[in-house]
Design a protein around this motif. Structure first.
Motif, PDB file in Angstrom:
ATOM      1  N   LEU A  74       5.147  -3.812   2.754  1.00 58.76           N
ATOM      2  CA  LEU A  74       4.113  -2.779   2.864  1.00 58.76           C
ATOM      3  C   LEU A  74       3.521  -2.728   4.276  1.00 58.76           C
ATOM      4  CD1 LEU A  74       2.135  -0.732   1.422  1.00 58.76           C
ATOM      5  CD2 LEU A  74       0.621  -2.701   1.178  1.00 58.76           C
ATOM      6  N   VAL A  75       3.119  -3.878   4.792  1.00 58.59           N
ATOM      7  CA  VAL A  75       2.504  -3.939   6.124  1.00 58.59           C
ATOM      8  C   VAL A  75       3.504  -3.471   7.177  1.00 58.59           C
ATOM      9  CG1 VAL A  75       1.608  -5.512   7.894  1.00 58.59           C
ATOM     10  CG2 VAL A  75       0.806  -5.693   5.526  1.00 58.59           C
ATOM     11  N   ARG A  76       4.703  -4.008   7.142  1.00 60.96           N
ATOM     12  CA  ARG A  76       5.730  -3.625   8.119  1.00 60.96           C
ATOM     13  C   ARG A  76       6.010  -2.125   8.078  1.00 60.96           C
ATOM     14  NH1 ARG A  76      11.465  -5.134   6.444  1.00 60.96           N
ATOM     15  NH2 ARG A  76      10.955  -3.365   5.111  1.00 60.96           N
ATOM     16  N   ASP A  77       6.230  -1.609   6.885  1.00 61.40           N
ATOM     17  CA  ASP A  77       6.596  -0.201   6.757  1.00 61.40           C
ATOM     18  C   ASP A  77       5.468   0.736   7.174  1.00 61.40           C
ATOM     19  OD1 ASP A  77       9.034  -1.102   5.905  1.00 61.40           O
ATOM     20  OD2 ASP A  77       8.805  -0.441   3.825  1.00 61.40           O
ATOM     21  N   GLU A  78       4.234   0.397   6.844  1.00 61.52           N
ATOM     22  CA  GLU A  78       3.116   1.262   7.234  1.00 61.52           C
ATOM     23  C   GLU A  78       2.905   1.255   8.746  1.00 61.52           C
ATOM     24  OE1 GLU A  78      -0.501   1.687   5.113  1.00 61.52           O
ATOM     25  OE2 GLU A  78       0.434   1.136   3.209  1.00 61.52           O
ATOM     26  N   ILE A  79       3.053   0.099   9.377  1.00 65.03           N
ATOM     27  CA  ILE A  79       2.921   0.043  10.835  1.00 65.03           C
ATOM     28  C   ILE A  79       4.039   0.862  11.488  1.00 65.03           C
ATOM     29  CG2 ILE A  79       3.099  -1.476  12.854  1.00 65.03           C
ATOM     30  CD1 ILE A  79       1.492  -3.561  11.220  1.00 65.03           C
ATOM     31  N   ILE A  80       5.247   0.717  10.995  1.00 60.64           N
ATOM     32  CA  ILE A  80       6.365   1.493  11.538  1.00 60.64           C
ATOM     33  C   ILE A  80       6.137   2.986  11.313  1.00 60.64           C
ATOM     34  CG2 ILE A  80       8.812   2.035  11.248  1.00 60.64           C
ATOM     35  CD1 ILE A  80       9.239  -1.004  10.770  1.00 60.64           C
ATOM     36  N   SER A 100      -2.846   6.928  29.621  1.00 59.94           N
ATOM     37  CA  SER A 100      -1.560   6.933  28.931  1.00 59.94           C
ATOM     38  C   SER A 100      -1.404   5.744  27.984  1.00 59.94           C
ATOM     39  CB  SER A 100      -0.412   6.935  29.939  1.00 59.94           C
ATOM     40  OG  SER A 100      -0.424   5.748  30.711  1.00 59.94           O
ATOM     41  N   TRP A 101      -2.327   4.811  28.017  1.00 50.18           N
ATOM     42  CA  TRP A 101      -2.279   3.631  27.146  1.00 50.18           C
ATOM     43  C   TRP A 101      -3.260   3.818  25.991  1.00 50.18           C
ATOM     44  CZ3 TRP A 101       1.042  -0.437  27.960  1.00 50.18           C
ATOM     45  CH2 TRP A 101       1.701  -0.450  29.187  1.00 50.18           C
ATOM     46  N   ARG A 102      -2.761   3.693  24.769  1.00 49.23           N
ATOM     47  CA  ARG A 102      -3.587   3.880  23.582  1.00 49.23           C
ATOM     48  C   ARG A 102      -3.297   2.762  22.586  1.00 49.23           C
ATOM     49  NH1 ARG A 102      -6.272   8.821  23.306  1.00 49.23           N
ATOM     50  NH2 ARG A 102      -5.802  10.049  25.149  1.00 49.23           N
ATOM     51  N   ALA A 103      -4.150   2.658  21.573  1.00 46.63           N
ATOM     52  CA  ALA A 103      -3.965   1.594  20.584  1.00 46.63           C
ATOM     53  C   ALA A 103      -4.591   1.994  19.258  1.00 46.63           C
ATOM     54  CB  ALA A 103      -4.584   0.297  21.082  1.00 46.63           C
ATOM     55  N   PHE A 104      -4.081   1.396  18.187  1.00 50.44           N
ATOM     56  CA  PHE A 104      -4.670   1.567  16.860  1.00 50.44           C
ATOM     57  C   PHE A 104      -4.557   0.250  16.101  1.00 50.44           C
ATOM     58  CE2 PHE A 104      -0.214   2.707  16.215  1.00 50.44           C
ATOM     59  CZ  PHE A 104       0.104   2.066  15.027  1.00 50.44           C
ATOM     60  N   GLU A 105      -5.339   0.152  15.027  1.00 53.69           N
ATOM     61  CA  GLU A 105      -5.316  -1.051  14.201  1.00 53.69           C
ATOM     62  C   GLU A 105      -4.996  -0.690  12.759  1.00 53.69           C
ATOM     63  OE1 GLU A 105      -8.981  -3.213  14.696  1.00 53.69           O
ATOM     64  OE2 GLU A 105      -8.709  -3.346  16.866  1.00 53.69           O
ATOM     65  N   LYS A 106      -4.187  -1.547  12.145  1.00 52.75           N
ATOM     66  CA  LYS A 106      -3.845  -1.412  10.730  1.00 52.75           C
ATOM     67  C   LYS A 106      -3.632  -2.803  10.174  1.00 52.75           C
ATOM     68  CE  LYS A 106      -2.746   1.087   7.144  1.00 52.75           C
ATOM     69  NZ  LYS A 106      -3.682   1.987   6.522  1.00 52.75           N
ATOM     70  N   TYR A 107      -4.272  -3.104   9.048  1.00 48.97           N
ATOM     71  CA  TYR A 107      -4.157  -4.423   8.412  1.00 48.97           C
ATOM     72  C   TYR A 107      -4.484  -5.552   9.392  1.00 48.97           C
ATOM     73  CZ  TYR A 107      -1.776  -1.894   4.688  1.00 48.97           C
ATOM     74  OH  TYR A 107      -1.467  -1.015   3.686  1.00 48.97           O
ATOM     75  N   HIS A 108      -5.461  -5.348  10.217  1.00 51.05           N
ATOM     76  CA  HIS A 108      -5.906  -6.343  11.201  1.00 51.05           C
ATOM     77  C   HIS A 108      -4.873  -6.615  12.295  1.00 51.05           C
ATOM     78  CE1 HIS A 108      -9.497  -7.131   8.873  1.00 51.05           C
ATOM     79  NE2 HIS A 108      -8.748  -7.239   7.807  1.00 51.05           N
ATOM     80  N   TYR A 109      -3.955  -5.698  12.474  1.00 49.74           N
ATOM     81  CA  TYR A 109      -3.009  -5.798  13.584  1.00 49.74           C
ATOM     82  C   TYR A 109      -3.255  -4.649  14.543  1.00 49.74           C
ATOM     83  CZ  TYR A 109      -0.692  -9.425  11.017  1.00 49.74           C
ATOM     84  OH  TYR A 109      -0.441 -10.601  10.356  1.00 49.74           O
ATOM     85  N   ARG A 110      -3.317  -4.982  15.810  1.00 48.22           N
ATOM     86  CA  ARG A 110      -3.551  -3.983  16.859  1.00 48.22           C
ATOM     87  C   ARG A 110      -2.214  -3.634  17.504  1.00 48.22           C
ATOM     88  NH1 ARG A 110      -7.578  -2.112  19.929  1.00 48.22           N
ATOM     89  NH2 ARG A 110      -7.147  -1.694  22.111  1.00 48.22           N
ATOM     90  N   VAL A 111      -1.907  -2.351  17.518  1.00 49.78           N
ATOM     91  CA  VAL A 111      -0.661  -1.849  18.100  1.00 49.78           C
ATOM     92  C   VAL A 111      -1.015  -1.083  19.372  1.00 49.78           C
ATOM     93  CG1 VAL A 111       1.346  -0.367  17.739  1.00 49.78           C
ATOM     94  CG2 VAL A 111       0.370  -1.645  15.799  1.00 49.78           C
ATOM     95  N   SER A 112      -0.488  -1.527  20.507  1.00 48.00           N
ATOM     96  CA  SER A 112      -0.728  -0.870  21.792  1.00 48.00           C
ATOM     97  C   SER A 112       0.540  -0.129  22.200  1.00 48.00           C
ATOM     98  CB  SER A 112      -1.073  -1.892  22.874  1.00 48.00           C
ATOM     99  OG  SER A 112      -2.247  -2.582  22.530  1.00 48.00           O
ATOM    100  N   TYR A 113       0.345   1.084  22.733  1.00 49.75           N
ATOM    101  CA  TYR A 113       1.500   1.868  23.149  1.00 49.75           C
ATOM    102  C   TYR A 113       1.181   2.670  24.399  1.00 49.75           C
ATOM    103  CZ  TYR A 113      -0.806   5.789  20.693  1.00 49.75           C
ATOM    104  OH  TYR A 113      -1.697   6.747  20.263  1.00 49.75           O
ATOM    105  N   LYS A 114       2.251   3.042  25.112  1.00 49.12           N
ATOM    106  CA  LYS A 114       2.139   3.818  26.346  1.00 49.12           C
ATOM    107  C   LYS A 114       2.874   5.141  26.164  1.00 49.12           C
ATOM    108  CE  LYS A 114       3.108   3.784  31.311  1.00 49.12           C
ATOM    109  NZ  LYS A 114       1.922   4.537  31.626  1.00 49.12           N
TER     110      LYS A 114
END
Length: 97
Positions: A30-36, A61-75
């Motif tokens: 669930l966690v993996r699939d939702e983050i993807i 150009s750098w942004r981030a979001f959080e899901k299930y207490h994991y922060r995902v950073s992207y450019k």
């Protein structure tokens, strides 16, 4: 626009999956699939999330979001959205250049 995961971010996602799977394979999936899924959706609306406050001298150009207490950073670039980091929010913030 295409979404590409860095090698480091893919490795971190795999570690997250393996750690959660020790207790529950169902929740790990669930966690993996939702983050993807959230990263895939970036191809339609790349600026949906806030600027990455831990990126030093962020040019927007750098942004981030959080899901299930994991922060995902992207450019965001002209040709792709690059997922560069996946980090648990309980860890001390990591400022980067």
């Amino acid at each position: 626009m295409v979404v590409v995961w860095s090698k480091k971010a893919r490795l971190e996602l795999k570690k997250v999956f393996n750690y959660i799977a020790l207790d529950s394979l169902k929740h790990a999936i669930l966690v993996r699939d939702e983050i993807i899924d959230l990263t895939i959706a970036l191809s339609e609306h790349s600026e949906k999330y806030a600027l990455d406050k831990y990126k030093i001298d962020n040019d927007g150009s750098w942004r981030a979001f959080e899901k299930y207490h994991y922060r995902v950073s992207y450019k965001i670039t002209a040709t792709q959205i690059r997922v560069v980091r996946l980090r648990h929010t309980s860890k001390s913030p990591l400022y980067y250049k």
